[in-house]
Design a protein around this motif. Sequence first.
Motif, PDB file in Angstrom:
ATOM      1  N   LEU A 412      34.670  31.353  92.190  1.00 36.05           N
ATOM      2  CA  LEU A 412      36.060  31.458  92.653  1.00 36.05           C
ATOM      3  C   LEU A 412      37.013  31.560  91.467  1.00 36.05           C
ATOM      4  O   LEU A 412      36.686  31.100  90.362  1.00 36.05           O
ATOM      5  CB  LEU A 412      36.403  30.218  93.487  1.00 36.05           C
ATOM      6  N   PRO A 413      38.212  32.103  91.684  1.00 41.84           N
ATOM      7  CA  PRO A 413      39.167  32.146  90.580  1.00 41.84           C
ATOM      8  C   PRO A 413      39.500  30.720  90.124  1.00 41.84           C
ATOM      9  O   PRO A 413      39.681  29.833  90.974  1.00 41.84           O
ATOM     10  CB  PRO A 413      40.401  32.835  91.192  1.00 41.84           C
ATOM     11  N   ASP A 414      39.573  30.519  88.844  1.00 45.47           N
ATOM     12  CA  ASP A 414      39.930  29.231  88.248  1.00 45.47           C
ATOM     13  C   ASP A 414      38.952  28.110  88.633  1.00 45.47           C
ATOM     14  O   ASP A 414      39.347  26.953  88.757  1.00 45.47           O
ATOM     15  CB  ASP A 414      41.371  28.858  88.662  1.00 45.47           C
ATOM     16  N   GLU A 415      37.701  28.471  88.823  1.00 44.48           N
ATOM     17  CA  GLU A 415      36.699  27.451  89.188  1.00 44.48           C
ATOM     18  C   GLU A 415      36.284  26.671  87.927  1.00 44.48           C
ATOM     19  O   GLU A 415      36.042  27.270  86.890  1.00 44.48           O
ATOM     20  CB  GLU A 415      35.483  28.164  89.773  1.00 44.48           C
ATOM     21  N   ARG A 416      36.216  25.344  88.056  1.00 45.33           N
ATOM     22  CA  ARG A 416      35.866  24.500  86.908  1.00 45.33           C
ATOM     23  C   ARG A 416      34.635  23.661  87.262  1.00 45.33           C
ATOM     24  O   ARG A 416      34.301  23.524  88.444  1.00 45.33           O
ATOM     25  CB  ARG A 416      37.040  23.575  86.595  1.00 45.33           C
ATOM     26  N   PRO A 417      33.978  23.048  86.244  1.00 48.55           N
ATOM     27  CA  PRO A 417      32.782  22.245  86.538  1.00 48.55           C
ATOM     28  C   PRO A 417      33.052  21.176  87.590  1.00 48.55           C
ATOM     29  O   PRO A 417      32.203  20.894  88.442  1.00 48.55           O
ATOM     30  CB  PRO A 417      32.436  21.619  85.178  1.00 48.55           C
ATOM     31  N   GLU A 418      34.254  20.579  87.585  1.00 59.74           N
ATOM     32  CA  GLU A 418      34.533  19.511  88.564  1.00 59.74           C
ATOM     33  C   GLU A 418      34.563  20.059  89.999  1.00 59.74           C
ATOM     34  O   GLU A 418      34.363  19.320  90.953  1.00 59.74           O
ATOM     35  CB  GLU A 418      35.821  18.747  88.232  1.00 59.74           C
ATOM     36  N   ASP A 419      34.809  21.370  90.137  1.00 58.94           N
ATOM     37  CA  ASP A 419      34.800  21.949  91.485  1.00 58.94           C
ATOM     38  C   ASP A 419      33.370  22.060  92.012  1.00 58.94           C
ATOM     39  O   ASP A 419      33.129  21.921  93.206  1.00 58.94           O
ATOM     40  CB  ASP A 419      35.451  23.340  91.475  1.00 58.94           C
ATOM     41  N   LEU A 420      32.433  22.335  91.095  1.00 60.12           N
ATOM     42  CA  LEU A 420      31.026  22.389  91.507  1.00 60.12           C
ATOM     43  C   LEU A 420      30.535  20.998  91.860  1.00 60.12           C
ATOM     44  O   LEU A 420      29.879  20.784  92.891  1.00 60.12           O
ATOM     45  CB  LEU A 420      30.154  22.987  90.403  1.00 60.12           C
ATOM     46  N   GLN A 421      30.896  20.037  91.006  1.00 57.60           N
ATOM     47  CA  GLN A 421      30.517  18.655  91.305  1.00 57.60           C
ATOM     48  C   GLN A 421      31.159  18.233  92.631  1.00 57.60           C
ATOM     49  O   GLN A 421      30.568  17.482  93.415  1.00 57.60           O
ATOM     50  CB  GLN A 421      30.967  17.738  90.148  1.00 57.60           C
ATOM     51  N   GLY A 422      32.362  18.750  92.882  1.00 63.16           N
ATOM     52  CA  GLY A 422      33.078  18.441  94.133  1.00 63.16           C
ATOM     53  C   GLY A 422      32.281  18.852  95.364  1.00 63.16           C
ATOM     54  O   GLY A 422      32.323  18.180  96.403  1.00 63.16           O
ATOM     55  N   ILE A 423      31.535  19.943  95.269  1.00 63.19           N
ATOM     56  CA  ILE A 423      30.710  20.389  96.409  1.00 63.19           C
ATOM     57  C   ILE A 423      29.663  19.316  96.725  1.00 63.19           C
ATOM     58  O   ILE A 423      29.469  18.916  97.872  1.00 63.19           O
ATOM     59  CB  ILE A 423      30.018  21.743  96.094  1.00 63.19           C
ATOM     60  N   ILE A 424      29.006  18.829  95.668  1.00 63.51           N
ATOM     61  CA  ILE A 424      27.961  17.808  95.861  1.00 63.51           C
ATOM     62  C   ILE A 424      28.582  16.528  96.425  1.00 63.51           C
ATOM     63  O   ILE A 424      28.081  15.958  97.405  1.00 63.51           O
ATOM     64  CB  ILE A 424      27.245  17.513  94.518  1.00 63.51           C
ATOM     65  N   ASP A 425      29.698  16.116  95.831  1.00 60.60           N
ATOM     66  CA  ASP A 425      30.326  14.866  96.271  1.00 60.60           C
ATOM     67  C   ASP A 425      30.786  14.967  97.723  1.00 60.60           C
ATOM     68  O   ASP A 425      30.641  14.028  98.506  1.00 60.60           O
ATOM     69  CB  ASP A 425      31.530  14.523  95.376  1.00 60.60           C
ATOM     70  N   PHE A 426      31.352  16.109  98.057  1.00 57.27           N
ATOM     71  CA  PHE A 426      31.865  16.304  99.415  1.00 57.27           C
ATOM     72  C   PHE A 426      30.718  16.219 100.432  1.00 57.27           C
ATOM     73  O   PHE A 426      30.790  15.515 101.442  1.00 57.27           O
ATOM     74  CB  PHE A 426      32.537  17.679  99.500  1.00 57.27           C
ATOM     75  N   ALA A 427      29.632  16.927 100.127  1.00 57.94           N
ATOM     76  CA  ALA A 427      28.492  16.943 101.057  1.00 57.94           C
ATOM     77  C   ALA A 427      27.866  15.555 101.167  1.00 57.94           C
ATOM     78  O   ALA A 427      27.456  15.122 102.249  1.00 57.94           O
ATOM     79  CB  ALA A 427      27.459  17.961 100.583  1.00 57.94           C
ATOM     80  N   GLN A 428      27.829  14.863 100.046  1.00 59.52           N
ATOM     81  CA  GLN A 428      27.276  13.505 100.041  1.00 59.52           C
ATOM     82  C   GLN A 428      28.123  12.587 100.935  1.00 59.52           C
ATOM     83  O   GLN A 428      27.590  11.796 101.707  1.00 59.52           O
ATOM     84  CB  GLN A 428      27.285  12.981  98.608  1.00 59.52           C
ATOM     85  N   GLY A 429      29.424  12.715 100.821  1.00 59.67           N
ATOM     86  CA  GLY A 429      30.336  11.921 101.651  1.00 59.67           C
ATOM     87  C   GLY A 429      30.120  12.212 103.127  1.00 59.67           C
ATOM     88  O   GLY A 429      30.113  11.300 103.976  1.00 59.67           O
TER      89      GLY A 429
END
Length: 583
Positions: A412-429
Amino acid sequence: MIEDLLLNVHRPAQYLGNEWNASKKDFSSCPVSFALGFPDLYEVGMSNLGLRIIYGIINSLPGVVCERFFAPEADMEAALKNDKRRFFSWESHQELIRFDILGFSLGSELNYTNVLSILDLAGLPLISSLRNQEYPLVIGGGPCTLNPEPMADFFDLFIIGEAEEAIVQLLNLYAKLKDDYKAARLTKVDLLIQLSKVEGVYVPSLYKLEYNSTGELIKFSPGFPTLPSKIKKRIVSDFNAAYFPCDWMVPYVQTIHDRITLEIMRGCPNRCRFCQARSQYYPLRIRSKEKIVKLADLAYAASGYEELSLAGLSVGDYPEIETLVSDLTNRFSQQAVNLSLPSLKAKALLGNVSTLIAKTKKTGLTFAPEAGTQRLRQVLAKDFSEEEFFQAIAQAYQAGYQHLKLYFLIGLPDERPEDLQGIIDFAQGASEAKRKINGSAAQINISINPLIPKPHTPLQWQKMETIAAIQEKQSYLRSHCKNRRLKFNFHNFQMGFLEGVLSRGDRFLGKVILGAYKKGARFDAWSDYFSFTKWMEAFAESGIDPQKYLDEKPVSVLLPWDFIDTGVDKEYLIEEFNKTIAR
Ligand code: SF4
C-alpha cells in the motif's frame, strides 16, 4: 452431437447443458443467434450473476436465441483438436462459428488467453481485422472493459459498463442490419459504425492512437465524425425494476457458488481509494426490500435451492439490512434455506443481523479491514472502526460463530513495518476476543493480496509494488506470526504482477497475450495451470518490459483508459490521489 467427446474428459456433465431452467429456444428458427461465453470453467461461469442476467434478457427477446459456452478444460481442448472438431454451445451443441455474435463476459484479465483458446477452437481468426462477414462478431463486456485496450486486437466491439439495456439496443440494431451485412451490401466497418451509435459501445478499430518516441500514448481520437470521443459507461436506469433471472438455472455439477444469488444493491456508498468496483458500478442504487423478498420467493420456487446469498459491493450498507435479513430468515427458515452474506461491515452486525443469520447457518463471517493500522486505513479512506469491529465479533461469537475470515492488502502507499505488524496484531486480537466469550480462541483465516492500483481509482497513478518487495512483506508476515490459530493465505504474487500489467496495459499488450497463448498459457487464474515463465518469454519476445506498466505515472499523462467516462470525475480522482501522497 458431443457424446463421444465426453467419454474421456474430466467432469463430462459440465458440458451437457440442458440444466433445469435452461433456455429451450430453437436455434434454427431465430433470425439472430447470440452465444454468450464466460472464459473460465463452467463451475465459475455458472456462479456469475451477470452471465445469468444477460442470458435471460437476450432469450426474452423475440427472434433472438442465446446459448452459453465456457472454457473447455485441457482434456476437452485436446479432444477437439485431435478430432478436428469445432467448439460448441452448451444448449444445442451448435458450432460457435454458426452464431451471429459471440459475446464474452470479461471478469478477469487472467482469463484473456482462454478467450483466444475459445476463438481458436471455434475456428475463428483471432485478430478482429481478419474476420469478415462469414464470421460471427466478437464482442466483450464485464468488469475488464474498464480498460479493454490490451484485448483491442481481438474484439470487434466492447460494451462498457452494465450491458442489460445496451445489449437489447445492440441486438435490435443488428437484426435490422444483418441481411445487408451478411450479403456484403454493408461492409464490416459500416456495420461497426452503425453499432457504435448505441451508447456505451466502443469499437477499438475505429479510433486513432498516437504515441511519442518512448511509446507513451499522446492522442486518442475517433476515426469517424459520428463517433464519440469519450465512451460513456452504461448504467441500468431503474435498478429496482431491472431484470432478475427468477427462472434460476440449476447446474448438474457443483459450482463455486451453488446457490441463488440475490443482488440487493448496485454501487457502493463508500469511497475506498483502491477500489475499482466503486467506479465500475457507480452510482449507488438500491433494490427495495419488498422486491428482494418477491424475487427470492420466485427464484426459490423455480429452483428449490437451499441457499440464498445476498449480493452487492457493500451489503452491510443496505439501508434496511436488519429487517431484510429478518424477513428473509423468517420466510425461509421453515424450508431450511440458509442465508449467506458476503464481507460485512461491523456496523451492520451491531443490530441483530449476526444472530439472525446464525439461526440458519453458523458459517464464518468475513470482514475486510484491508490494512493493519488505522493510519493506513485512513490513507485508503477505508471506513472501518476497530471499536465497532470488536463489539460486532463479540456478538457474533456469542451467537455461535466459530471463525472469521479477514482480508488485507499489502504493497500500500506509505506502508511501514508497523503496518505489517498491525495485521498480525489485529488478527490476534480477533482470535483472542472469542476466548473472553467461551474460553477458547478463534481460528482466523487471513487473506493477503498485493494491491493492484487499478484504472479509474484514485491510485491509478500509483506504482505497484515489485515482486521482490511483495515477497519480502509476505516473508515478514510468515516469520513474525507464531500464533497457530492465524492461517495466512497469500495470493500468488506472480499472478498479481500479471494482473497488474494487463489491467493497466495498452494495445501493445495484444501481441504479448497472443504470444503467451501460443506458448500454451491457459487458465492463468488457476495456480495449477499458471506459468509465469511462458508470460515472461512472451514479454521478452515482444520486446516489452512489463514493469513499465506498473511504474508510477504523473497525473498529466494520457492513460490508455482515459477515453472511458465512468461517471466518476477525473478531478476527483486526482484530489483523492493527492491525499494519499500528502501524508
Ligand atoms: S472496497 Fe468495498 S466498501 Fe470500499 S468502495 Fe469498494 S466496494 Fe465499497
